[in-house]
Design an enzyme around this catalytic site. Structure first.
Site, PDB file in Angstrom:
ATOM      1  N   HIS A 117     -19.091 -16.339 -61.796  1.00 20.75           N
ATOM      2  CA  HIS A 117     -17.898 -16.494 -62.627  1.00 20.75           C
ATOM      3  C   HIS A 117     -16.552 -17.011 -62.177  1.00 20.75           C
ATOM      4  CE1 HIS A 117     -20.795 -14.320 -65.392  1.00 20.75           C
ATOM      5  NE2 HIS A 117     -20.960 -13.603 -64.475  1.00 20.75           N
ATOM      6  N   ASN A 391       4.906  -4.460 -56.866  1.00 20.84           N
ATOM      7  CA  ASN A 391       3.512  -4.531 -56.395  1.00 20.84           C
ATOM      8  C   ASN A 391       3.398  -6.383 -56.271  1.00 20.84           C
ATOM      9  OD1 ASN A 391       0.720  -3.657 -55.621  1.00 20.84           O
ATOM     10  ND2 ASN A 391       0.306  -5.117 -57.309  1.00 20.84           N
ATOM     11  N   ARG A 394       4.872  -7.359 -52.937  1.00 22.93           N
ATOM     12  CA  ARG A 394       4.200  -7.027 -51.644  1.00 22.93           C
ATOM     13  C   ARG A 394       2.803  -7.593 -51.460  1.00 22.93           C
ATOM     14  NH1 ARG A 394       5.546  -1.574 -54.078  1.00 22.93           N
ATOM     15  NH2 ARG A 394       3.253  -1.469 -54.930  1.00 22.93           N
ATOM     16  N   ASN A 397       2.555 -12.536 -50.780  1.00 25.76           N
ATOM     17  CA  ASN A 397       2.752 -13.129 -49.393  1.00 25.76           C
ATOM     18  C   ASN A 397       2.698 -11.981 -48.443  1.00 25.76           C
ATOM     19  OD1 ASN A 397       2.947 -14.360 -46.978  1.00 25.76           O
ATOM     20  ND2 ASN A 397       4.368 -15.888 -47.815  1.00 25.76           N
ATOM     21  N   HIS A 401       5.592 -10.466 -45.760  1.00 24.32           N
ATOM     22  CA  HIS A 401       5.838  -9.131 -46.362  1.00 24.32           C
ATOM     23  C   HIS A 401       5.712  -8.105 -45.136  1.00 24.32           C
ATOM     24  CE1 HIS A 401       4.558  -4.944 -47.456  1.00 24.32           C
ATOM     25  NE2 HIS A 401       5.553  -5.088 -48.382  1.00 24.32           N
ATOM     26  N   TYR A 409      13.030  -3.578 -43.164  1.00 28.95           N
ATOM     27  CA  TYR A 409      12.857  -2.309 -43.841  1.00 28.95           C
ATOM     28  C   TYR A 409      12.880  -1.039 -42.870  1.00 28.95           C
ATOM     29  CZ  TYR A 409      11.248   1.405 -47.134  1.00 28.95           C
ATOM     30  OH  TYR A 409      11.146   2.355 -47.794  1.00 28.95           O
ATOM     31  N   SER A 432      15.279 -11.904 -47.830  1.00 26.10           N
ATOM     32  CA  SER A 432      14.381 -12.841 -48.316  1.00 26.10           C
ATOM     33  C   SER A 432      14.916 -13.809 -49.517  1.00 26.10           C
ATOM     34  CB  SER A 432      13.275 -11.984 -49.115  1.00 26.10           C
ATOM     35  OG  SER A 432      12.301 -12.782 -49.800  1.00 26.10           O
ATOM     36  N   HIS A 436      14.882 -17.861 -48.872  1.00 29.81           N
ATOM     37  CA  HIS A 436      14.215 -18.573 -49.613  1.00 29.81           C
ATOM     38  C   HIS A 436      15.450 -19.796 -50.374  1.00 29.81           C
ATOM     39  CE1 HIS A 436      10.869 -15.577 -49.952  1.00 29.81           C
ATOM     40  NE2 HIS A 436      10.506 -16.820 -50.905  1.00 29.81           N
TER      41      HIS A 436
END
Length: 524
Positions: A117, A391, A394, A397, A401, A409, A432, A436
């Site tokens: 599928h 989410n 996270r 990528n 991350h 972090y 980030s 970017h």
């Protein structure tokens, strides 16, 4: 709960039998039908319950296996957590999350492609590419009377590619030699002033390395006016080399500096560092899980898919973007035209997002992972099922991350204290978003902070408002809706600015002229 397919087939068989039975027997079967439906629903409920129990037991076994793997993998990383395996799932983020653990696993799309599928959806995208090719041939034949595929946009975007590749060589050599040599200088015995001199020399080498990576690609791109694709090669390699250099030093230097006097310091091997520079991860380890052999047909397939995605993107830009935005700056500005352009750009925008994901995060990284026999292929997770933007960030990528989580972090928590989670999370968003925006500015050749605003401002707000507690399907619909609109805004505004800077060049180059959006005033 709907009946299973086997039950439906049985019902069809009963229907066929009833056509040949007397009316009395048919009425009996009619009375039995509700009982059969109830029995089927009961069995489906039992199946769901059994699957949930099996999943729970499997998670417990996997938790215990990961616990044992961490105990054998991290003997030198300080005191290990004393949490028993039974409660490991409750403290996974606070213990195992502190250090990336690599295991052999396939990419999620490779697993999904084993289902017929899902392969059909993949075939639908290939059919879409065929439709773009056919439409291009048909339009060229109708307008110009010839059947010829022109790749003017592709040739333009990859112009001066040899110069970009030549520029890559000193960037790679600097990354290969300087960080490793600096670590060797810091790992020397600390006797007398030789170590201080060597440590200072290592810092000077690293400063020169950072300056070369920061200045050389920027100088070449501006001086020779490289087109977007050639610029993207330089900027992605620039960022990748800086992130890999930092990870190597961040993982290796603490053990070197904390060595006691007179203790023999074992620096990482040069071969492990060389392997790290090419393998598809930004977290340095001296060894990674490896697959037994290379499947060269799999490598060729992934490179072909990446090339197909590039062609797909060119057709999308040529057919859905260029005709709309090429002359938009020459028309009077109106809110109606701006809104319509954003809505028109949602479809090409989301298609470009999916193509970038499939071309790079799946095909390109899997091709290199296979060639290097790199075992851990979890470059992304099921971000398409996200019901929250936290989410999504996270899982979109995982490669980047992991780097942000480990070195921004967690180091932020160590620097500001364990209670400053908000400050550490804001640092992740800030780093980030700035990177970017820098990439967009480098590739396009102008500063227009659309990405910065969408990522840092709106993305930050959505990260805290659409959190993981929202699990209903409606939140997934909302996430995709906002993703469509965000991509439409980016494609629309960046395309307008691209053509405005060509239709309305500056008579005199000034700083404010370079940083002020030209599309706001270019309406000739």
């Amino acid at each position: 709960m709907e009946p299973s397919w086997a039950h439906l087939r049985r019902r069809e068989g009963l229907g066929e039998q009833q056509e040949h039975q007397p009316s009395g027997e048919g009425s009996t079967e009619t009375h039995r039908a509700p009982d059969l439906v109830q029995w089927t629903r009961h069995m489906e409920a039992m199946k769901t319950q059994l699957l949930q129990q099996a999943q729970g037991q499997l998670m417990e076994l996997l938790d215990r296996a990961v616990w044992e793997a961490v105990q054998s993998y991290l003997p030198q990383g300080g005191p290990l957590p004393t949490t028993p395996p039974d409660s490991l799932s409750k403290t996974r983020e606070s213990t195992l999350g502190k250090r990336k653990v690599f295991i052999i696993r396939k990419s999620l799309l490779d697993e999904l492609m084993e289902v017929q599928h899902f392969r059909t959806i993949y075939h639908m995208f290939i059919a879409g590419l065929c439709v773009f090719i056919i439409s291009t041939l048909a339009i060229d034949f109708i307008d110009e009377g010839r059947l010829l595929l022109e790749f003017d946009l592709l040739i333009f975007t990859f112009g001066q590619l040899p110069l970009a590749l030549v520029t890559w060589v000193p960037m790679f050599l600097s990354t290969l030699l300087v960080p490793y040599q600096a670590l060797q200088l810091w790992a020397r015995p600390r006797d007398g002033g030789d170590w201080t001199l060597g440590a200072g020399l290592g810092c000077v080498l690293l400063a020169a390395h950072i300056a070369l990576l920061g200045v050389l690609p920027l100088h070449v791109a501006v001086e020779h006016e490289l087109p977007p694709a050639s610029r993207s090669i330089l900027v992605f390699e620039q960022v990748r080399f800086l992130m890999k250099s930092y990870s190597f030093l961040r993982e290796a230097v603490p053990g070197t500096l904390h060595a006691r006097g007179g203790e023999v310091i074992r620096a990482p091997s040069f071969s492990s560092y060389l392997y790290f520079l090419f393998c598809p991860t930004l977290i340095y380890r001296e060894a990674y899980p490896r697959t037994p052999h290379v499947r060269w047909n799999y490598v060729a397939k992934n490179f072909a898919q990446a090339l197909g995605c590039i062609l797909y993107a060119c057709f999308i830009l040529c057919r859905l973007c260029v005709p709309v935005f090429a002359n938009m700056s020459q028309e009077p500005f109106s809110t109606r035209a701006l809104v319509l352009s954003v809505l028109h750009a949602t479809l090409p925008g989301i298609l470009m997002l999916l193509l970038i994901f499939f071309a790079f995060l799946h095909s390109w990284l899997n091709a290199f992972a296979e060639m290097l026999r790199f075992g851990d292929r979890m470059f992304y997770r099921d971000w398409w099922n996200s019901t929250s933007f936290s989410n999504y960030y996270r899982t979109w990528n995982v490669v980047v991350h992991d780097w942000l989580y480990s070195y921004v972090y967690q180091d932020g928590l160590w620097l500001f204290g364990g209670q400053a989670r908000g400050a550490a999370m804001f640092s992740v968003f800030l780093v980030s978003a700035v990177v970017h925006e820098y990439i967009f500015c480098f590739v396009l050749g102008f500063f227009y902070p659309v990405m910065l605003m969408l990522f840092l401002v709106f993305g930050g707000l959505l990260n805290f408002t659409m959190h993981d507690q929202h699990t209903a399907p409606a939140w997934n619909v909302l996430m995709w809706t906002l993703l469509f609109l965000g991509q439409g805004i980016q494609v629309s505004l960046y395309c307008q600015e691209w053509y405005a800077r060509r239709h309305c060049p500056l008579p005199q180059t000034t700083f404010w002229g370079l940083v002020t959006p030209r599309s706001w005033s270019c309406h000739t």
